[in-house]
Design a protein around this motif. Structure first.
Motif, PDB file in Angstrom:
ATOM      1  N   ILE A  42      28.571   6.560  10.242  1.00 29.63           N
ATOM      2  CA  ILE A  42      29.167   7.811   9.884  1.00 29.63           C
ATOM      3  C   ILE A  42      29.798   8.237  11.110  1.00 29.63           C
ATOM      4  O   ILE A  42      29.311   8.305  12.233  1.00 29.63           O
ATOM      5  N   VAL A  92      32.363   7.543   6.131  1.00 29.01           N
ATOM      6  CA  VAL A  92      30.787   6.826   5.978  1.00 29.01           C
ATOM      7  C   VAL A  92      31.533   5.320   5.521  1.00 29.01           C
ATOM      8  O   VAL A  92      32.195   5.240   4.610  1.00 29.01           O
ATOM      9  N   THR A 105      26.230  14.675   5.597  1.00 29.52           N
ATOM     10  CA  THR A 105      26.660  13.259   5.288  1.00 29.52           C
ATOM     11  C   THR A 105      25.414  12.267   5.349  1.00 29.52           C
ATOM     12  O   THR A 105      25.412  11.355   4.652  1.00 29.52           O
TER      13      THR A 105
END
Length: 764
Positions: free
Chosen positions: A61, A68, A159
């Motif tokens: 990430i 990602v 994320t």
């Protein structure tokens, strides 16, 4: 567990012992999922993937959560990446909206799906916040310097959470680690976390009330290790029982790692017999000489063994009388592994590419795996032989991956590497599918030597395309080497680079000649008789000599066609000049050269059939290896030595010719390809471009028509180089340079110059 960690200051931070311990822990446990979570762009993360000391992450990430990817393929991970892309208005939209604000400056670093700026704290204004809000984006400011514009709702923490949910991983398994404010979002997702020692105060303040976050005392990897123990991820036994024990030291102060043993093995009547090596260039005897004073050492090399491991002799004496404390540490290779590792993969994938014939290369992943396996065997054997702090000297491209494995096993060692073959420019080398792994391994060395400056500089360019590096020191190539006098000349070369916190020395060390070997032949009565006989046979003939190994890199076909052109354009040379071409066959099983052999034989037949007369054959072709004693005889008689490879790392045959002619007081002329490494140091040779048919023929004609005075003058110039920079100089100079450029060196350029002067006096 899943370890989601920031990079700079965290997973890349801490002392060497802590980094080594954590990296070994992760590498040894495939059930530990590693995720890099960083503010860097993906391009800036990729160099880390080439460092064999750093474990490869399962996912990455980057861009503060905006990108990602899969850690193996580096491809976007969908649908997560698609969800982020839909929220991003585009970098040009952001740039246009903020271009009138003079107080911020765009960061010139790789970045995607975000815009990053440098910004002083007082410049973070409500105007900027309003503009970013109007674009439906978020503003992140960290470390009192970095301003990031991100898609709405996107950050490291969200994320990471999306990734955890996508993978279906239990949140209890997750440990997050960071050290700056832009890591704060990871801790606010309810994961267990650690702020490593020396973290940014704003991060410590922001996580102070979170019950699952540890504020560690040790910086970087040391803090992560604290957290792994604190949260008992490895059970009550803790980390110590999980980390691999360091490899035990051996007894050898100097370890030579070479594909060939320091003796020859032959099976006679079912019994393996050992004989003194017949080294073609004196390298093996020279390397052996380092152990003649009783120095403790090991020579690591392969030995064929298809039987039971219990029947294999791992260590043998080399020569108890001459080298009492030197042993041969033998790496057992099956016939199949040796065939693939050496005869197929090394010669069919690496050899053509190194010599710029990449279109001839064959790349097979299963062969690469065998190559890596064999290199690991060499590294493990070497690690067991070397004493604490010993110097390991590794030789050539067959063993490119040994430094990577060896550095992991024995970080205390000084690792030196000498590249005997040509090292090409980046646009050629980068054709190799495994270039990142190879360069990453070589960058684990403390010192890397090449024949000439051009090859060393090519390596720097290749390495620069794999990882960020700093050129710490450069030096002028003159007067030792040609600068603009040939195709492989160079005026300034890099001699020291820095990558992260490591220094790597680079040097140019052309292999020299064993002059005593030539001298012994010339003093032999039998050799003198052979020369007299050859003199009578060639009476009235000018002799042009070519000695090459059967290989497409040697330009044999191009030379034959140039000789034909020479005779056609200068008919006065017909019946007065003979080309003797000695072509040494390839090793048994090297089928890739069969077509080339047929083409050469057909070309020789065509030339002789077209131009031969009664009593005169233009080309005398010998497709066999001649004894060195016989070659020296031809060297002594040859008016012209014609050595014109299309590409060559050095070429010792040219030096053998110069040495022979110099010792007999001859006036022979060397015509040398300007693409051979020797062209960068052998002054006095007639240089030719082997890719230019006319120049190839014209240079040979120039040599044949040259006055004896000019020929003697040129020969004297070349002989001075060959005589001074002999094989002993090469070996002593290389090891002295290794000692001078040891990884622990952190002095000034002035002190480095003093060390170089001291080294020069020692070699002299």
């Amino acid at each position: 567990m899943l370890l989601a960690t920031d990079l700079d200051g965290t997973f890349l931070g801490g002392d060497l012992d802590s980094r080594t311990k954590l990296y070994q822990l992760v590498s040894a446990h495939p059930e530990i999922d590693l995720v890099f979570v960083t503010g860097r762009g993906l391009e800036s993360v990729m160099p880390l993937l080439s460092d064999p000391a750093i474990p490869r992450p399962r996912y990455i990430i980057c861009d503060v959560g905006c990108t990602v990817v899969d850690g193996e393929t580096l491809q976007p991970l969908h649908p997560l990446q698609g969800d982020i892309d839909r929220l991003w208005p585009g970098e040009h939209t952001i740039e246009r909206a903020l271009e009138h604000i003079d107080e911020i400056q765009r960061q010139e670093v790789p970045q995607e799906h975000r815009c990053s700026y440098f910004c002083e704290p007082e410049a973070v204004s409500s105007e900027i916040a309003a503009i970013v809000e109007g674009l439906d984006c978020d503003l992140l400011y960290s470390a009192d310097r970095y301003l990031d514009v991100l898609p709405r709702g996107v950050n490291k923490g969200r994320t990471l959470t999306a990734l955890i949910e996508h993978l279906g991983i239990d949140r209890e398994r997750v440990l997050v680690a960071g050290d700056t404010l832009n890591d704060l979002s990871m801790y606010r997702q309810g994961f267990k976390g650690v702020c490593v020692g020396e973290s940014e105060q704003a991060l410590l303040d922001g996580t102070g009330e979170l019950p699952l976050v540890l504020h560690a005392g040790q910086p970087g990897c040391g803090g992560i290790l604290e957290a792994i123990s604190y949260f008992a991820y490895l059970g009550p036994a803790g980390i110590d029982v999980e980390v691999r024990d360091d490899c035990e030291s051996g007894k050898s102060d100097l370890v030579i790692v070479y594909h060939r043993l320091p003796y020859e093995e032959r099976v006679e009547s079912g019994v393996t017999a050992r004989r003194r090596p017949k080294s073609p260039n004196g390298i093996i005897p020279t390397l052996l000489s380092f152990f003649a004073d009783g120095r403790a050492g090991s020579w690591v090399a392969w030995s064929l063994h298809d039987g039971s491991p219990q029947d294999f002799e791992t260590h043998t004496e080399v020569d108890q009388d001459t080298y009492p404390n030197l042993s041969a540490a033998r790496v057992p290779l099956t016939t199949q592994d040796m065939e693939i590792f050496y005869k197929q993969f090394s010669k069919e994938a690496f050899w053509p590419t190194l010599h710029t014939f990449w279109e001839r290369a064959s790349f097979q992943e299963d062969h690469w795996q065998i190559y890596v396996k064999v290199n690991r065997q060499f590294a493990e054997c070497t690690a067991a032989e070397a004493a604490e702090g010993a110097t390991v000297w590794i030789h050539d491209y067959n063993l490119w991956m040994v430094p990577a494995f060896l550095r992991e096993l024995r970080p205390d060692l000084t690792i030196a590497f000498f590249h005997h073959t040509y090292f090409p420019s980046a646009d050629v080398f980068n054709v190799l599918p495994w270039r990142r792994e190879i360069v990453g391994s070589l960058l684990q060395c403390d010192y890397i030597g090449f024949h000439i400056p051009r090859q060393a500089e090519n390596f720097v360019d290749v390495a620069r395309g794999v990882t960020p590096l700093e050129v710490v020191e450069r030096m002028n190539c003159a007067p030792r080497f040609f600068t603009y006098g040939c195709a492989v000349g160079l005026d300034v070369m890099t001699t020291r680079i820095r990558i992260n916190d490591r220094y790597i020395g680079l040097g140019a060390h052309p292999v020299g000649l064993d002059l005593k070997r030539v001298e012994r032949v010339l003093q032999d009565t039998g050799a003198q008789q052979r020369m007299e006989r050859l003199r009578r046979e060639l009476q009235g003939q000018r002799l042009v000599l070519s000695v090459e190994r059967l290989d497409f890199t040697k330009g044999i076909l191009e030379k034959l066609e140039a000789f034909e052109r020479l005779l056609l354009e200068h008919p006065e040379l017909v019946e007065k000049v003979t080309l003797i071409m000695v072509c040494v066959p390839a090793a048994d099983g090297m089928t890739i050269y069969e077509e080339l052999q047929l083409q050469i034989e057909q070309t020789v037949g065509r030339i002789n059939g077209r131009l031969a007369t009664v009593g005169w054959t233009p080309v005398q072709f010998f497709f066999r290896a001649l004894p060195f004693e016989e070659l020296v005889t031809y060297y002594a008689m040859a008016d012209v030595m014609w050595i014109t490879p299309l590409r060559d790392g050095l070429n010792l045959v040219s030096k053998e010719y110069i040495a022979t002619q110099g010792m007999i007081g001859g006036c022979g002329v060397l015509v040398l390809s300007e693409f051979a490494g020797a062209a960068a140091e052998l002054r006095g040779a007639v240089l030719a471009n082997p890719h230019d048919p006319r120049e190839l023929a014209d240079s040979c004609y120039l040599a044949l028509s040259m006055s004896r005075d000019e020929a003697r003058s040129r020969l004297a110039e070349a002989f001075h180089v060959v005589r001074h920079y002999d094989i002993n100089y090469w070996a002593q100079d290389f090891l002295a340079s290794v000692a001078m450029y040891d990884a622990s060196y952190t002095g000034t350029v002035e002190s480095l110059q003093q060390a170089r002067e001291k080294q020069a006096r020692r070699v002299a």
